[in-house]
Enzyme design. Structure first.
Site, PDB file in Angstrom:
ATOM      1  CB  CYS A  96      -0.969  -0.044   1.143  1.00 47.24           C
ATOM      2  SG  CYS A  96      -2.263   1.411   1.254  1.00 47.24           S
TER       3      CYS A  96
ATOM      4  CG  ASP B 108      -0.610   4.045   5.209  1.00 49.60           C
ATOM      5  OD1 ASP B 108       0.228   4.547   6.111  1.00 49.60           O
ATOM      6  OD2 ASP B 108      -1.897   3.921   5.496  1.00 49.60           O
TER       7      ASP B 108
ATOM      8  NE  ARG C 283      -0.585   4.914   8.659  1.00 49.30           N
ATOM      9  CZ  ARG C 283      -1.557   4.703   9.010  1.00 49.30           C
ATOM     10  NH1 ARG C 283      -2.023   5.105  10.479  1.00 49.30           N
ATOM     11  NH2 ARG C 283      -2.575   4.388   8.261  1.00 49.30           N
TER      12      ARG C 283
ATOM     13  CG  HIS D  14      -1.642  -1.184   6.039  1.00 42.45           C
ATOM     14  ND1 HIS D  14      -1.977  -0.103   6.577  1.00 42.45           N
ATOM     15  CD2 HIS D  14      -1.776  -0.751   4.594  1.00 42.45           C
ATOM     16  CE1 HIS D  14      -2.521   0.608   5.765  1.00 42.45           C
ATOM     17  NE2 HIS D  14      -2.355   0.617   4.726  1.00 42.45           N
TER      18      HIS D  14
ATOM     19  CB  CYS E 266      -5.849  -0.560   4.700  1.00 44.16           C
ATOM     20  SG  CYS E 266      -5.445  -0.045   2.961  1.00 44.16           S
TER      21      CYS E 266
HETATM   22 CO    CO Z   1      -3.466   1.093   2.813  1.00 42.67          CO
END
Ligand code: CO
Length: 211
Positions: A43, A45, A47, A99, A102
């Protein structure tokens, strides 16, 4: 320059000094080429950075990331990354890593519209539809979200296996192995979903290419 951007430049300089202090040959070696063993599909993302969470050095993981780690068969970007990784870099393992927490998956669970993003999220809603019975039976919203994250990884692992050039690679060798993992933002630990795919027999007949 804005302070926030300045921080990145300072960070880069510090990083170069630190790496050279530990390994003076690092950049000379790095400039000669890459031989990653892994392709990571994760992803976007901020993090969930592949190298950081696996404590892996630059050069070890070829990476593709998008919102909610989705494998879409008309995505020329993703397909080109996968093709290059399998046929040129000859990676042995492809890891689809979702994750918990998400935002893309959560958005797809809702009935809210996110404008242009809705088109991308429809791929996730299709995953929901495939597992509607199981997901609808989970009363707790957090648990349903977590399970949707896992089932999305599961479907994307199989979406990779459905690609004909992946199946062609399996006719030449047993590689690539395709793995499904989930990263837990709350603990930092990765979880293996135990759904490794590496041959066509693991797919429904309709998806198996004869030649
Ligand atoms: Co995500």
């Amino acid at each position: 320059m804005a302070k926030t951007i300045q921080k990145l430049w300072e960070g880069n300089r510090k990083w170069v000094e630190r790496v050279k202090a530990q390994d003076p040959e690092f950049f000379i070696r790095s400039s000669k080429g890459q031989q990653p063993t892994f392709l990571w599909i994760g992803c976007s993302d901020s993090r969930v950075p592949a190298l950081t969470i696996t404590d892996a050095p630059p050069g070890s993981i070829f990476v593709h990331r998008n919102i909610a780690n989705v494998v879409v068969h008309t995505d020329a970007n993703l397909l080109s990354v996968v093709y290059y990784a399998v046929y040129y870099l000859k990676v042995k393992h492809i890891i689809v890593c979702g994750h918990y927490g998400c935002g893309g998956v959560q958005a797809a669970m809702s009935n809210k519209s996110f404008g242009f993003l809705d088109n991308w999220l429809l791929h996730l809603k299709d995953v929901y539809r495939l597992h509607e019975e199981e997901l609808d039976s989970i009363q707790d919203e957090q648990q349903r979200w977590d399970r949707f994250v896992e089932l999305n990884v599961y479907e994307q692992v199989f979406n990779l296996a459905k690609i004909s050039f992946i199946q062609s690679a399996w006719k030449q060798s047993e590689y690539p192995y395709i793995h499904g993992w989930v990263y837990d933002l709350k603990t930092g630990y990765l979880k293996d979903l135990g759904i490794t795919v590496h041959n066509v027999e693991q797919l429904r007949t309709i998806f198996q290419y004869a030649e």
